[in-house]
Scaffold this motif. Structure first.
Motif, PDB file in Angstrom:
ATOM      1  N   ILE A  37     -37.156  14.059 -13.283  1.00  0.00           N
ATOM      2  CA  ILE A  37     -38.332  14.579 -14.003  1.00  0.00           C
ATOM      3  C   ILE A  37     -38.058  16.008 -14.458  1.00  0.00           C
ATOM      4  N   TYR A  38     -37.512  16.811 -13.521  1.00  0.00           N
ATOM      5  CA  TYR A  38     -37.248  18.214 -13.870  1.00  0.00           C
ATOM      6  C   TYR A  38     -36.238  18.339 -15.004  1.00  0.00           C
ATOM      7  N   ARG A  39     -35.340  17.358 -15.096  1.00  0.00           N
ATOM      8  CA  ARG A  39     -34.342  17.421 -16.157  1.00  0.00           C
ATOM      9  C   ARG A  39     -35.020  17.336 -17.526  1.00  0.00           C
ATOM     10  N   ARG A  40     -36.037  16.472 -17.625  1.00  0.00           N
ATOM     11  CA  ARG A  40     -36.700  16.267 -18.905  1.00  0.00           C
ATOM     12  C   ARG A  40     -37.853  17.243 -19.144  1.00  0.00           C
ATOM     13  N   TRP A  41     -38.640  17.486 -18.084  1.00  0.00           N
ATOM     14  CA  TRP A  41     -39.785  18.398 -18.198  1.00  0.00           C
ATOM     15  C   TRP A  41     -39.562  19.531 -17.202  1.00  0.00           C
ATOM     16  N   ARG A  42     -39.435  20.715 -17.678  1.00  0.00           N
ATOM     17  CA  ARG A  42     -39.070  21.806 -16.767  1.00  0.00           C
ATOM     18  C   ARG A  42     -40.214  22.254 -15.877  1.00  0.00           C
ATOM     19  N   THR A  43     -41.447  22.119 -16.371  1.00  0.00           N
ATOM     20  CA  THR A  43     -42.598  22.608 -15.599  1.00  0.00           C
ATOM     21  C   THR A  43     -43.645  21.506 -15.530  1.00  0.00           C
ATOM     22  N   LYS A  44     -44.576  21.664 -14.587  1.00  0.00           N
ATOM     23  CA  LYS A  44     -45.636  20.656 -14.502  1.00  0.00           C
ATOM     24  C   LYS A  44     -46.578  20.756 -15.690  1.00  0.00           C
ATOM     25  N   LEU A  49     -48.827  18.162 -20.381  1.00  0.00           N
ATOM     26  CA  LEU A  49     -49.031  18.134 -21.834  1.00  0.00           C
ATOM     27  C   LEU A  49     -48.534  16.818 -22.412  1.00  0.00           C
ATOM     28  N   ASP A  50     -47.311  16.453 -22.063  1.00  0.00           N
ATOM     29  CA  ASP A  50     -46.746  15.218 -22.599  1.00  0.00           C
ATOM     30  C   ASP A  50     -47.523  13.997 -22.131  1.00  0.00           C
ATOM     31  N   ALA A  51     -48.012  14.039 -20.894  1.00  0.00           N
ATOM     32  CA  ALA A  51     -48.775  12.907 -20.367  1.00  0.00           C
ATOM     33  C   ALA A  51     -50.070  12.735 -21.160  1.00  0.00           C
ATOM     34  N   CYS A  52     -50.738  13.856 -21.467  1.00  0.00           N
ATOM     35  CA  CYS A  52     -51.989  13.779 -22.235  1.00  0.00           C
ATOM     36  C   CYS A  52     -51.725  13.363 -23.672  1.00  0.00           C
TER      37      CYS A  52
END
Lengths: 186, 186
Positions: A37-44, A49-52
């Protein structure tokens, strides 16, 4: 994997809210390693944002009914329904997260969503229904804002907002105001 | 005494937010006895509501410029300025207080404020500027909602919202749409 992570992240946001949201718990739910997950999205924030956006793209697909009025009515009907659903209420609750990172996330979310909805006006201009000079984002903002005003501020029923009437008012002003001298259609 | 209590209560709300708001502290600040506050306002919600209404009545006096358009532009200019002020931001923060009592308080606040603003339309109808059938509250809601949408949801600059253009659009729709057959004025 991407779809699975985004879906799990969105469910977690809906169920627990932004404060309890963590990449660790998303990883558990999506049954992937945290590091991937961290590889693709650096922060929560980036993941939220991407989830929404992913959820919004699925639920609020930009309509293409062949006419501007029905596109707008269809879009607003979906926005109204979404804001009354558990998912919409969870997304509204994100409005209460005011950490600096969350602020940038929300600005980006709205830039992207209002930009996507502008396609409705590009198609209408291509069909000759409306002037290409109309500011699509502002137009859509004016139409959706009352739903949010009712949901977050005045706490009046969203379903009672006369959005079709508002579409007609704003379109009539635009169609009449935009008519040029020498234009012979009535 | 009433003015002093409401002023102290509003300052306390602005400085500390709704969660730290208590009748005890208002009494200390206003230099009155707690019991005399409880006599007039039974709950802190009732006191907060009155404090906000009192402030709004002073800051957002309903304009009476002699014409509908300038009344609306004046009102919106003040709403926009208020939402960017520390007092306005504090009132927005009240939007985050979602206890049942606070919900009723906010509904009442907006019923009263939108009702007060409807006077603008009553005067315009009396001058013959607009049909008396226009729903004033809805009209004003449509005009002010984008400020709140930007302040609370999309986090775009409030001062960039083209509210004069929106007044013109909605008025033009109303004036044209509302014109009756046989009406000879142009």
């Amino acid at each position: 994997v991407r779809a699975q992570v985004l879906e799990s992240a969105f469910r977690l946001l809906v169920e627990k809210g932004p404060s309890a949201f963590s990449i660790g718990e998303v990883a558990l739910r999506a049954k992937v390693h945290e590091t991937s997950i961290y590889r693709r999205w650096r922060t929560k924030s980036a993941l939220a944002l991407d989830a929404c956006l992913n959820f919004a793209e699925q639920t609020l697909a930009i309509p293409d009914t062949g006419a501007l009025r029905s596109d707008l009515v269809d879009l607003l009907r979906r926005v109204s329904a979404l804001l009354r659903s558990p998912e919409g209420k969870a997304m509204l609750a994100l409005s209460f997260a005011l950490e600096p990172e969350a602020i940038e996330t929300r600005r980006t979310y709205w830039r992207i969503r209002l930009g996507a909805a502008a396609a409705i006006f590009e198609r209408a201009a291509a069909r000759g229904e409306i002037s290409p000079d109309v500011d699509a984002k502002q137009f859509i903002e004016a139409l959706i804002a009352p739903f949010f005003f009712r949901a977050l501020v005045s706490l009046q029923p969203i379903e009672a907002w006369p959005f079709e009437q508002m579409v007609d008012r704003l379109l009539s002003a635009e169609l009449r105001g935009g008519r040029k001298e020498g234009d012979i259609s009535v």
